[in-house]
Design a protein around this motif. Structure first.
Motif, PDB file in Angstrom:
ATOM      1  N   GLY A 120       0.795  -1.220   0.000  1.00 32.99           N
ATOM      2  CA  GLY A 120       0.000   0.000   0.000  1.00 32.99           C
ATOM      3  C   GLY A 120       0.825   1.268   0.000  1.00 32.99           C
ATOM      4  O   GLY A 120       0.330   2.334  -0.379  1.00 32.99           O
ATOM      5  N   SER A 121       2.090   1.175   0.408  1.00 32.36           N
ATOM      6  CA  SER A 121       2.936   2.372   0.449  1.00 32.36           C
ATOM      7  C   SER A 121       3.253   2.904  -0.941  1.00 32.36           C
ATOM      8  O   SER A 121       3.650   4.063  -1.095  1.00 32.36           O
ATOM      9  CB  SER A 121       4.241   2.065   1.194  1.00 32.36           C
ATOM     10  N   THR A 122       3.074   2.068  -1.973  1.00 33.85           N
ATOM     11  CA  THR A 122       3.382   2.497  -3.344  1.00 33.85           C
ATOM     12  C   THR A 122       2.198   2.328  -4.294  1.00 33.85           C
ATOM     13  O   THR A 122       2.362   2.444  -5.507  1.00 33.85           O
ATOM     14  CB  THR A 122       4.582   1.699  -3.895  1.00 33.85           C
ATOM     15  N   HIS A 123       1.009   2.027  -3.748  1.00 32.32           N
ATOM     16  CA  HIS A 123      -0.159   1.808  -4.602  1.00 32.32           C
ATOM     17  C   HIS A 123      -1.390   2.481  -3.996  1.00 32.32           C
ATOM     18  O   HIS A 123      -1.429   2.773  -2.801  1.00 32.32           O
ATOM     19  CB  HIS A 123      -0.434   0.303  -4.773  1.00 32.32           C
ATOM     20  N   ILE A 124      -2.396   2.692  -4.846  1.00 28.63           N
ATOM     21  CA  ILE A 124      -3.639   3.263  -4.342  1.00 28.63           C
ATOM     22  C   ILE A 124      -4.423   2.188  -3.598  1.00 28.63           C
ATOM     23  O   ILE A 124      -4.201   0.992  -3.786  1.00 28.63           O
ATOM     24  CB  ILE A 124      -4.491   3.879  -5.475  1.00 28.63           C
TER      25      ILE A 124
END
Length: 351
Positions: A120-124
């Motif tokens: 989740g830190s790099t995705h919606i």
């Protein structure tokens, strides 16, 4: 399947099992009741199934290995487009520092949450939710197969950033109408594809799968789609995606006079590239993807008070609830306009 039959005063059971790589029949006689025979048969079947599953899902396999085997075992017959999404998840967990070497059946809920946080830190948020759904489904089968007692993805929290402003997915009305006029005046393959998208809201794969048999008098018949990766023809995304879309007669006349058989032989990537190039040339305020053209089509119709039921049918949504969810922001502004109109009517009537 076990077979049970009565021989004299007792029951006999035959069960087919695999032993040393060969299928053999295991028989036991002397059961006084059929219930006792069933108990024994069910126990053998259960152990047989566990042995077969254990041969596929070794107890020390890693999370990526389990997920890959799970895909082969339980998802082998799904559509290629859906399999592409599952394989994307597999590639993601293969690269994950958290899951790549973790033993599949020793994965804890805390570690599963750590992975979702990492992803989740790099995705919606919506993308993270899809990953969780797939992994949770795989581990639910692990519970049912008896490998674990608790699903480690149960009650984990989906993390991720919020999507960008929805307004960026739509063309401005002036730009949308300019696009229609430009592609109408200059007939090329790319322009015809873009024009169909603008006038129908159809998905790019649905348009690239069209044949002359699908072009009626003022109607385009959407009944199949092209898969982006393989460029093969497949069934539509959902059953409701099969639909007839009303269009101007001049468009169907133009297509029927210009093409034979399958209309377009071009990749989806090439179309998207041409579409963005055209938007840049026309100096549009917002540059959108081809799918953004679908949103623009629907938004334009809704803004012109076309009923949501009809718009939903054009888009191939299963019901209006889906349309309302996607275009909630637009419908909300329309609702405010209706409120103002209603209050204004009462104010005028009471003067």
């Amino acid at each position: 399947m076990a077979s049970i039959y009565k021989r004299g005063a007792t029951y006999t059971v035959n069960v087919s099992i695999v032993k040393n790589g060969k299928r053999v029949r295991k028989t036991k006689s002397g059961f006084k009741t059929k219930r006792d025979a069933n108990y024994w048969a069910n126990d053998i079947e259960h152990r047989k199934n566990n042995d077969e599953l254990s041969a596929v899902f070794a107890p020390d396999i890693t999370v990526p290995e389990y997920f890959g085997k799970w895909l082969e075992t339980y998802k082998g017959n799904i559509k290629s487009s859906s399999m592409t999404v599952y394989l994307a998840t597999l590639h993601t967990i293969e690269r994950s520092d958290i899951l790549s070497t973790t033993k599949a059946f020793k994965l804890t809920r805390a570690r599963a949450q750590q992975y979702l946080n990492e992803f989740g830190s790099t995705h919606i948020r919506s993308t993270t939710a899809k990953r969780k759904t797939q992994l949770k489904s795989a581990y639910q089968d692990a519970v049912l197969d008896g490998f674990i007692k608790v699903n480690p993805f149960e009650r984990t929290i989906v993390t991720g950033s919020d999507p960008k402003d929805n307004d960026l997915k739509f063309l401005e009305t002036d730009d949308y109408l300019l696009l229609i006029n430009e592609t109408k005046l200059v007939p090329t393959v790319n322009n015809d594809i873009i024009l169909i998208g603008a006038l129908t809201g159809a998905r790019i794969g649905e348009i690239l799968a069209l044949t002359t048999d699908d072009i009626k008098d003022g109607v385009i018949d959407i009944n199949k789609t092209e898969q982006s990766a393989t460029r093969t023809i497949d069934t539509t995304k959902t059953k409701s995606s099969v639909r007839l879309i009303d269009v101007p007669v001049w468009l169907t006349d133009r297509l029927n006079s210009s093409y034979q058989g399958r209309l377009f032989n071009i990749s989806q990537g090439a179309v998207n590239k041409a579409f963005k190039k055209l938007q840049t040339k026309l100096e549009f305020k917002n540059i959108v993807s081809f799918h953004g053209l679908r949103h623009t089509h629907a938004s334009y119709l809704l803004s012109k008070d076309v009923s949501i039921d009809y718009v939903s049918q054009r888009l191939g949504h299963a019901n209006t609830a889906i349309t309302m969810k996607v275009y909630a922001h637009l419908l909300s502004s329309k609702r405010l306009q209706e409120i103002d109109k209603t209050i204004s009517l009462f104010d005028k009537g009471l003067q």
